[in-house]
Design a protein around this motif. Sequence first.
Motif, PDB file in Angstrom:
ATOM      1  N   GLY A 244       0.803  -1.219   0.000  1.00  0.00           N
ATOM      2  CA  GLY A 244       0.000   0.000   0.000  1.00  0.00           C
ATOM      3  C   GLY A 244       0.835   1.267   0.000  1.00  0.00           C
ATOM      4  O   GLY A 244       0.324   2.349  -0.319  1.00  0.00           O
ATOM      5  N   HIS A 245       2.115   1.158   0.358  1.00  0.00           N
ATOM      6  CA  HIS A 245       2.978   2.337   0.379  1.00  0.00           C
ATOM      7  C   HIS A 245       4.006   2.308  -0.753  1.00  0.00           C
ATOM      8  O   HIS A 245       5.032   2.987  -0.682  1.00  0.00           O
ATOM      9  N   CYS A 255       0.251  10.628   1.294  1.00  0.00           N
ATOM     10  CA  CYS A 255      -0.228   9.453   2.040  1.00  0.00           C
ATOM     11  C   CYS A 255       0.032   9.646   3.536  1.00  0.00           C
ATOM     12  O   CYS A 255       0.817  10.493   3.937  1.00  0.00           O
ATOM     13  N   CYS A 257       1.824   7.917   5.322  1.00  0.00           N
ATOM     14  CA  CYS A 257       3.234   7.624   5.606  1.00  0.00           C
ATOM     15  C   CYS A 257       4.113   8.829   5.304  1.00  0.00           C
ATOM     16  O   CYS A 257       5.295   8.833   5.627  1.00  0.00           O
ATOM     17  N   CYS A 262       1.058   6.960  -2.956  1.00  0.00           N
ATOM     18  CA  CYS A 262       1.143   5.527  -2.613  1.00  0.00           C
ATOM     19  C   CYS A 262      -0.125   4.814  -3.100  1.00  0.00           C
ATOM     20  O   CYS A 262      -1.182   5.434  -3.248  1.00  0.00           O
TER      21      CYS A 262
HETATM   22 ZN   LIG Z   1       2.219   5.674   1.922  1.00  0.00          ZN
END
Ligand SMILES: [Zn+2]
Length: 393
Positions: A244-245, A255, A257, A262
């Motif tokens: 997912g990233h 995102c 993160c 992402c």
């Molecule tokens: Zn991410």
Amino acid sequence: MSVPETPSSQRRANRARVMGALRERGALSRSALAQIGLSRSTVTSVIDELMAAGTVVEVVAGKDARKTGRPPTLVGLNGSLGVALGLEIANGVVRAAICNTAQELLVHDSIPVDDHTPPEATLKMAGTLIDHMLARVGFTRAQVIGVGVAMPGPIQRRTGVNGRATTLKPWVNVNPWATAHEVLQLPLLVDNDANFGALAEMTWGAARGCKDVAFIYSASGIGAGLVLNGALYSGANGTAGELGHTTIDEDGLVCECGGRGCLNTLANADAITQNLWRSHRDRLSIADVIKLAQVGDAGCRRVLADAGRHIGLAAANMYNLLDPELIVIGGNLAPAGEILLGPLRESMARRAIHAGEVLPPVVVGELDYDVVVVRGAASAVLRDAESFPLPKH
Ligand SMILES: [Zn+2]
């Protein structure tokens, strides 16, 4: 000076091997047990001894037994020896499952939890849920071998804390093992949700008999549980499989993160439902979107196909690096079936190197969304004989 091997220490070692195989794989035939490297006569004598002690019982072969000839007699651990629990801490919900030592799922349940609830409060609610469930199936806390606790997002291997990329914001920089151990007061292990899902699909589901598998699990985010050469692979620091990233659009949205574009920003449940704001107005859940798509809603079909294409791009990159023999899709997007999988396969085929050979099959997992992770978490406890010995009986 090394201690000479005595007949009794050899016997103990043989018993541990048989017990290990039964804990890991559930009930087995005597000939399957002989394949763990023991002679048939040794297996027979160990099984006789364990049966006399009540640790092992004969099990009626299930629906897999061949229709012709005599069905094989299986032997498995006595299911009344104890239970292993699986607990999934997810966005908006806590799920739990109880499996007995014979690897049978006895009960599963869930409770809603607000995303802003602090970890200790969430775990207290989980503890109450566990106590009610144990009472329902007639076991006590003293009979709990261990609890497998599943967390979304990566758990940093060196520090044991949840990284910032987790979708559960109150859990960022929290050590889930230490917190859960303090609140639940039970022996436990902690791992990523997708890793446990991969284990469940390998043991009971679509990936049975496979050695190299990617289990793509979609909940609030998208992650992959990677099984390489028969073993779960978490990487040096616990972040392996964070599909997912991976970057899909360098100029995309920021995102959670901190990265841009992402896969989660394009294909997780929130990203899919937000795309429908103009066309549908009402706040749709991902389950609503899938149901509408199945009855022909053009907008819902379109956003699921787009998500499939984005996941296919990420899956192609993963395939090019790891070469799995099977890709299993589980979680909240899996019920979309071919509406998602068709565009996913097409997108993957455009980008994957396969030198003229067939690509790995991409299939929907066989275990339901609400049990796949908790069942795998309980299974991880049953597999770990060293950390989770059986209670004395
Ligand atoms: Zn991410």
